[in-house]
Design an enzyme around this catalytic site. Structure first.
Site, mmCIF file in Angstrom:
data_model
loop_
_atom_site.group_PDB
_atom_site.id
_atom_site.type_symbol
_atom_site.label_atom_id
_atom_site.label_comp_id
_atom_site.label_asym_id
_atom_site.label_seq_id
_atom_site.Cartn_x
_atom_site.Cartn_y
_atom_site.Cartn_z
ATOM 1 N N ARG A 123 -5.308 2.085 4.560
ATOM 2 C CA ARG A 123 -4.033 1.963 3.854
ATOM 3 C C ARG A 123 -4.216 2.365 2.391
ATOM 4 O O ARG A 123 -5.310 2.582 1.908
ATOM 5 C CB ARG A 123 -3.502 0.529 3.951
ATOM 6 C CG ARG A 123 -2.844 0.201 5.297
ATOM 7 C CD ARG A 123 -1.624 -0.696 5.111
ATOM 8 N NE ARG A 123 -0.652 -0.126 4.182
ATOM 9 C CZ ARG A 123 0.274 -0.834 3.539
ATOM 10 N NH1 ARG A 123 0.348 -2.141 3.717
ATOM 11 N NH2 ARG A 123 1.125 -0.246 2.711
ATOM 12 N N ASP A 141 -3.540 -7.041 4.260
ATOM 13 C CA ASP A 141 -4.099 -6.884 2.921
ATOM 14 C C ASP A 141 -5.407 -7.648 2.749
ATOM 15 O O ASP A 141 -6.353 -7.157 2.121
ATOM 16 C CB ASP A 141 -3.094 -7.373 1.866
ATOM 17 C CG ASP A 141 -1.911 -6.433 1.701
ATOM 18 O OD1 ASP A 141 -1.904 -5.359 2.335
ATOM 19 O OD2 ASP A 141 -0.989 -6.768 0.933
ATOM 20 N N TYR A 166 3.566 4.093 1.749
ATOM 21 C CA TYR A 166 3.022 4.485 0.451
ATOM 22 C C TYR A 166 2.671 5.976 0.442
ATOM 23 O O TYR A 166 2.299 6.549 1.468
ATOM 24 C CB TYR A 166 1.767 3.682 0.131
ATOM 25 C CG TYR A 166 2.009 2.239 -0.255
ATOM 26 C CD1 TYR A 166 3.037 1.486 0.321
ATOM 27 C CD2 TYR A 166 1.198 1.616 -1.192
ATOM 28 C CE1 TYR A 166 3.238 0.166 -0.035
ATOM 29 C CE2 TYR A 166 1.392 0.287 -1.554
ATOM 30 C CZ TYR A 166 2.406 -0.431 -0.972
ATOM 31 O OH TYR A 166 2.603 -1.742 -1.328
ATOM 32 N N GLU A 205 1.248 7.344 4.025
ATOM 33 C CA GLU A 205 1.048 6.506 5.203
ATOM 34 C C GLU A 205 2.110 6.830 6.245
ATOM 35 O O GLU A 205 3.292 6.937 5.912
ATOM 36 C CB GLU A 205 1.143 5.029 4.824
ATOM 37 C CG GLU A 205 0.072 4.580 3.843
ATOM 38 C CD GLU A 205 0.260 3.147 3.400
ATOM 39 O OE1 GLU A 205 -0.748 2.473 3.157
ATOM 40 O OE2 GLU A 205 1.425 2.700 3.273
#
Length: 380
Positions: free
Chosen positions: A21, A46, A334, A355
């Protein structure tokens, strides 16, 4: 709306044993090469980020294609016991130093945990390279020197993500966009505000600029000339269903005229990161701006979908943004943009790393201004 024809579309990072990511892209004009960075994660979450990885792409002008080399880990870009996140590359064209800024967070401490406990444990770090990213220095923790006592006034913070900026001022200053969740009230939830880290001595020392409006998060900056004045324009994610734009006339120290740009939509509830760059205007003549702006972001007003490009031929005027052209249909999030000089059709050439496919891959797109905005492009 059909996707526009592009020069190249290629998957650069694909989920498998790891997830990838947070793309960041840097073009090195002297090398005619691209550096594509991303977070390598154990899963898409995350808190499962681990390391920062890199792929080098060599642009072959005769074939108008980028040849991507094997993936490598930027092993030096980490602190012991921390996970590395938010890659932010910057090349100092005056010294030849390549910077990679990132944040380091202990273990699996999440952003939400820092917001709830109001305890900031994030660190600001950098590694550098003097051979265009083939080897890297040991990590340098910039937190105490760059932030100082204000660190305790924040619940957490982050840089970028994506490319940073070197200005065309006398010092060739370095600008790293960032945001922090400030503890403005003893009980209320911390509030995010964007700002910039600044260096006027090629990265030896760092200072912290002043905050933009509240409710501004992940951001990028671009430099444009308006008449006799250089302006740093900041484009930030927000929770307000549209992007926030602000201008600085003192090299990113202070930002004025913070404006909600309703044409640049943000999907609810939290918005999405986007990318902005300036590039030389293809038009010349009296009154023509020296630079235009290009911006990429999901265009769907309700979800992270349909990656689009927006053009601003009269920067930094917020009302001058175009309607979007569709770069890629379907799931997207993103992105990071780079200007790559002149394309095969004589118009400006761009690379975009984004992404796609529900975070299953990070894709590289290459296209020209004439492909994206044929009506806007006028040959000199």
């Amino acid at each position: 709306m059909a996707s526009l024809p592009v020069l190249q579309k290629e998957s650069v990072f694909q989920s498998g044993a790891h997830a990838y990511r947070i793309p960041a892209l840097l073009y090195l004009p002297g090398q005619q090469s691209l550096l594509a960075f991303a977070e390598q994660r154990a899963s898409k979450k995350d808190e499962h980020a681990e390391l920062i990885v890199l792929r080098r792409g060599d642009y072959d002008a005769p074939t108008h294609q980028v040849q991507w080399q094997a993936q490598e880990v930027v092993a030096q870009a980490r602190l012991d016991g921390h996970r590395s996140m938010n890659p932010c590359p910057l090349y100092d064209a005056q010294t030849g130093t390549l910077f990679l800024f990132f944040i380091a967070i202990p273990g699996q401490v999440t952003e939400q945990q820092q917001l709830q406990t109001r305890a900031n444990v994030t660190r600001l770090c950098q590694v550098t390279s003097t051979d265009h990213g083939r080897t890297w220095s040991s990590p340098r923790d910039l937190t105490d020197a760059a932030i100082g006592p204000a660190y305790r006034e924040w619940s957490t913070f982050a840089v970028g993500p994506g490319h940073c900026l070197q200005l065309h001022d006398r010092a060739r200053s370095l600008v790293v966009p960032a945001y922090a969740y400030r503890k403005l009230h003893p009980i209320q939830r911390p509030i995010p505000s964007a700002f910039c880290f600044l260096s006027h001595d090629h990265g030896r020392t760092w200072a912290r600029g002043h905050f933009v409006a509240q409710d501004t998060l992940e951001c990028q900056v671009a430099e444009v000339e308006t008449g006799e004045q250089r302006v740093v324009t900041l484009n930030a994610r927000s929770h307000l269903r549209a992007r926030v734009q602000a201008q600085s006339t003192n090299d990113g120290l202070d930002f004025q005229e913070s404006q909600l740009v309703k044409k640049l939509v943000e999907p609810p509830p939290q918005g999405c990161q986007g990318s902005v760059i300036s590039f030389p205007s293809p038009r010349s003549g009296p009154g023509s701006p020296a630079q235009w702006l290009l911006y990429t972001h999901p265009t769907h007003s309700w979800q992270r979908a349909d990656l689009g490009a927006y053009l601003n031929p009269r920067p930094p005027a917020p009302e001058a943004w175009s309607e979007p052209v569709l770069l890629a249909k379907g799931s997207c999030a993103y992105s990071d943009l780079q200007s790559m000089g002149t394309g095969p059709d004589g118009s400006p050439l761009f690379g975009c790393l984004y992404e796609a496919n529900d975070y299953e891959e990070i894709v590289f797109l290459m296209f020209t201004l004439k492909q994206a905005f044929p009506a806007e492009y006028l040959p000199q």
